[in-house]
Design a protein around this motif. Structure first.
Motif, PDB file in Angstrom:
ATOM      1  N   ASP A 148       0.679  -1.210  -0.732  1.00 31.87           N
ATOM      2  CA  ASP A 148      -0.217  -0.865   0.023  1.00 31.87           C
ATOM      3  C   ASP A 148       1.469   1.341  -0.021  1.00 31.87           C
ATOM      4  O   ASP A 148       0.767   2.578  -0.308  1.00 31.87           O
ATOM      5  CB  ASP A 148      -1.229  -0.215   1.515  1.00 31.87           C
ATOM      6  CG  ASP A 148      -1.767  -1.244   1.128  1.00 31.87           C
ATOM      7  OD1 ASP A 148      -2.494  -1.121  -0.661  1.00 31.87           O
ATOM      8  OD2 ASP A 148      -2.812  -1.246   1.910  1.00 31.87           O
ATOM      9  N   GLN A 149       2.380   1.335   1.122  1.00 28.47           N
ATOM     10  CA  GLN A 149       2.590   2.066   0.887  1.00 28.47           C
ATOM     11  C   GLN A 149       4.001   3.187  -1.050  1.00 28.47           C
ATOM     12  O   GLN A 149       4.249   4.242  -0.708  1.00 28.47           O
ATOM     13  CB  GLN A 149       4.089   2.043   1.841  1.00 28.47           C
ATOM     14  CG  GLN A 149       4.592   3.243   2.129  1.00 28.47           C
ATOM     15  CD  GLN A 149       4.333   4.592   2.818  1.00 28.47           C
ATOM     16  OE1 GLN A 149       2.908   4.798   3.495  1.00 28.47           O
ATOM     17  NE2 GLN A 149       4.335   5.732   2.507  1.00 28.47           N
TER      18      GLN A 149
ATOM     19  N   TYR B 120       1.239   4.285  -3.181  1.00 27.42           N
ATOM     20  CA  TYR B 120       1.066   5.790  -2.803  1.00 27.42           C
ATOM     21  C   TYR B 120       2.461   6.939  -3.122  1.00 27.42           C
ATOM     22  O   TYR B 120       2.047   7.543  -3.535  1.00 27.42           O
ATOM     23  CB  TYR B 120       1.286   5.987  -1.088  1.00 27.42           C
ATOM     24  CG  TYR B 120       0.645   6.665  -1.207  1.00 27.42           C
ATOM     25  CD1 TYR B 120      -1.065   7.689  -0.780  1.00 27.42           C
ATOM     26  CD2 TYR B 120       1.534   7.527   0.057  1.00 27.42           C
ATOM     27  CE1 TYR B 120      -0.860   9.067  -0.288  1.00 27.42           C
ATOM     28  CE2 TYR B 120       1.575   8.648   0.586  1.00 27.42           C
ATOM     29  CZ  TYR B 120       0.181   9.963  -0.095  1.00 27.42           C
ATOM     30  OH  TYR B 120      -0.061  10.711   0.608  1.00 27.42           O
TER      31      TYR B 120
ATOM     32  N   ASP C 277       1.698   6.791  -6.420  1.00 31.68           N
ATOM     33  CA  ASP C 277       0.964   7.709  -6.792  1.00 31.68           C
ATOM     34  C   ASP C 277       1.202   8.912  -7.175  1.00 31.68           C
ATOM     35  O   ASP C 277       0.963   9.486  -7.799  1.00 31.68           O
ATOM     36  CB  ASP C 277      -0.430   7.215  -6.426  1.00 31.68           C
ATOM     37  CG  ASP C 277      -1.599   8.517  -6.288  1.00 31.68           C
ATOM     38  OD1 ASP C 277      -1.368   7.786  -8.383  1.00 31.68           O
ATOM     39  OD2 ASP C 277      -2.296   8.099  -5.429  1.00 31.68           O
ATOM     40  N   LEU C 278       1.735   8.770  -5.935  1.00 30.84           N
ATOM     41  CA  LEU C 278       2.580  10.468  -5.648  1.00 30.84           C
ATOM     42  C   LEU C 278       3.566  11.056  -6.940  1.00 30.84           C
ATOM     43  O   LEU C 278       3.266  12.020  -7.462  1.00 30.84           O
ATOM     44  CB  LEU C 278       3.267  10.485  -4.738  1.00 30.84           C
ATOM     45  CG  LEU C 278       2.076  10.744  -3.494  1.00 30.84           C
ATOM     46  CD1 LEU C 278       3.695  11.276  -2.107  1.00 30.84           C
ATOM     47  CD2 LEU C 278       1.262  11.914  -3.291  1.00 30.84           C
TER      48      LEU C 278
ATOM     49  N   ASP D 170      -6.386  14.002   1.886  1.00 28.36           N
ATOM     50  CA  ASP D 170      -4.836  13.730   2.227  1.00 28.36           C
ATOM     51  C   ASP D 170      -4.229  14.872   0.937  1.00 28.36           C
ATOM     52  O   ASP D 170      -3.925  15.133  -0.016  1.00 28.36           O
ATOM     53  CB  ASP D 170      -4.755  13.038   1.220  1.00 28.36           C
ATOM     54  CG  ASP D 170      -2.982  12.097   1.333  1.00 28.36           C
ATOM     55  OD1 ASP D 170      -1.948  13.124   1.804  1.00 28.36           O
ATOM     56  OD2 ASP D 170      -2.514  11.141   1.097  1.00 28.36           O
TER      57      ASP D 170
ATOM     58  N   TYR E 159      -0.607  15.890  -1.666  1.00 32.54           N
ATOM     59  CA  TYR E 159      -1.760  15.898  -3.454  1.00 32.54           C
ATOM     60  C   TYR E 159      -0.857  17.233  -3.896  1.00 32.54           C
ATOM     61  O   TYR E 159      -0.075  17.627  -4.617  1.00 32.54           O
ATOM     62  CB  TYR E 159      -2.229  15.381  -3.753  1.00 32.54           C
ATOM     63  CG  TYR E 159      -2.695  13.469  -3.928  1.00 32.54           C
ATOM     64  CD1 TYR E 159      -1.962  13.135  -4.820  1.00 32.54           C
ATOM     65  CD2 TYR E 159      -3.084  13.444  -2.779  1.00 32.54           C
ATOM     66  CE1 TYR E 159      -2.494  11.216  -4.883  1.00 32.54           C
ATOM     67  CE2 TYR E 159      -3.779  11.483  -2.798  1.00 32.54           C
ATOM     68  CZ  TYR E 159      -2.735  10.962  -3.771  1.00 32.54           C
ATOM     69  OH  TYR E 159      -2.531   9.639  -3.426  1.00 32.54           O
TER      70      TYR E 159
ATOM     71  N   ILE F 108      -5.607   2.546 -10.617  1.00 30.81           N
ATOM     72  CA  ILE F 108      -6.397   3.091  -8.610  1.00 30.81           C
ATOM     73  C   ILE F 108      -8.343   3.363  -8.881  1.00 30.81           C
ATOM     74  O   ILE F 108      -8.337   3.630  -8.379  1.00 30.81           O
ATOM     75  CB  ILE F 108      -4.947   4.707  -8.513  1.00 30.81           C
ATOM     76  CG1 ILE F 108      -3.935   3.869  -8.115  1.00 30.81           C
ATOM     77  CG2 ILE F 108      -6.398   5.144  -7.870  1.00 30.81           C
ATOM     78  CD1 ILE F 108      -3.226   4.972  -8.070  1.00 30.81           C
TER      79      ILE F 108
END
Length: 210
Positions: free
Chosen positions: A7-8, A11, A14-15, A68, A71, A111
């Protein structure tokens, strides 16, 4: 169930994709000689525009970047870095940004499709949400820049999103776990998009005869 490490990693990637998409918005703003606000706006809509439309359509609340704000900080940092980099007389190879964009596109498709499925959408709708997540921001960017959106031209971009979304939803339908399905989908998007980039492939255009 995904491990916290996976998951990390997703993430962080994704960033990274957010930064790459934001940078493409910076480039368009620079080509049009926009001021700093224009640069930030185009960077933001390119990076989070597709995901915002997706969340609004599937009823996700709050929208991911409101929940969050990392982003937003990534977008601001990318905009500032992009404006600084434009003053440096050193150029990267032409293929670096398109390939990085292809990676971000592949992840965004997965995603978007995954989130749509989590909110009870059908497989077909999940594919559409994956396409919107991956290509929606660029479409908004091009409209604001008064250009014909790339996804509506011959460029093999949305096609790669559709292919990846179908691979992901089909893999899940046939019993694969999320991680293998995600990897298959991302590899499919990358294969189609990167091949199109280096071989200069495009779809046939539709032209009306007089």
């Amino acid at each position: 169930m995904n491990s916290p490490l996976i998951d990390q990693l997703v993430y962080l990637f994704d960033l990274f994709g957010t930064a790459v998409f934001a940078f493409s918005g910076v480039l368009v703003a620079g080509r049009l000689r926009m001021d700093a606000i224009g640069v930030i706006v185009l960077a933001a809509v390119t990076a989070i525009g597709g995901g915002t439309i997706r969340d609004l359509l599937i009823g996700a609340s709050p929208i991911f970047w409101i929940q969050d704000t990392t982003y937003l900080w990534v977008i601001l940092g990318t905009a500032a870095f992009g404006m600084w980099l434009a003053r440096v007389p050193r150029r990267l190879p032409w293929y670096v940004l398109p390939v990085a964009d292809a990676f971000g596109l592949a992840l965004f498709v997965v995603i978007g499709a995954k989130k749509a499925l989590l909110f009870g959408s059908s497989g077909m709708v999940a594919v559409v949400m994956g396409v919107i997540t991956g290509a929606g921001g660029g479409l908004i960017r091009d409209v604001l820049a008064r250009e014909v959106p790339m996804v509506l031209q011959k460029e093999i971009y949305a096609t790669a999103c559709i292919f990846g979304g179908i691979l992901y939803t089909s893999s899940l339908h046939f019993g694969l776990a999320h991680i293998p399905a995600m990897l298959i989908s991302m590899l499919g998007v990358l294969l189609v998009r990167v091949t199109a980039i280096f071989r200069h492939l495009s779809l046939p255009s539709f032209t009306l005869r007089d």
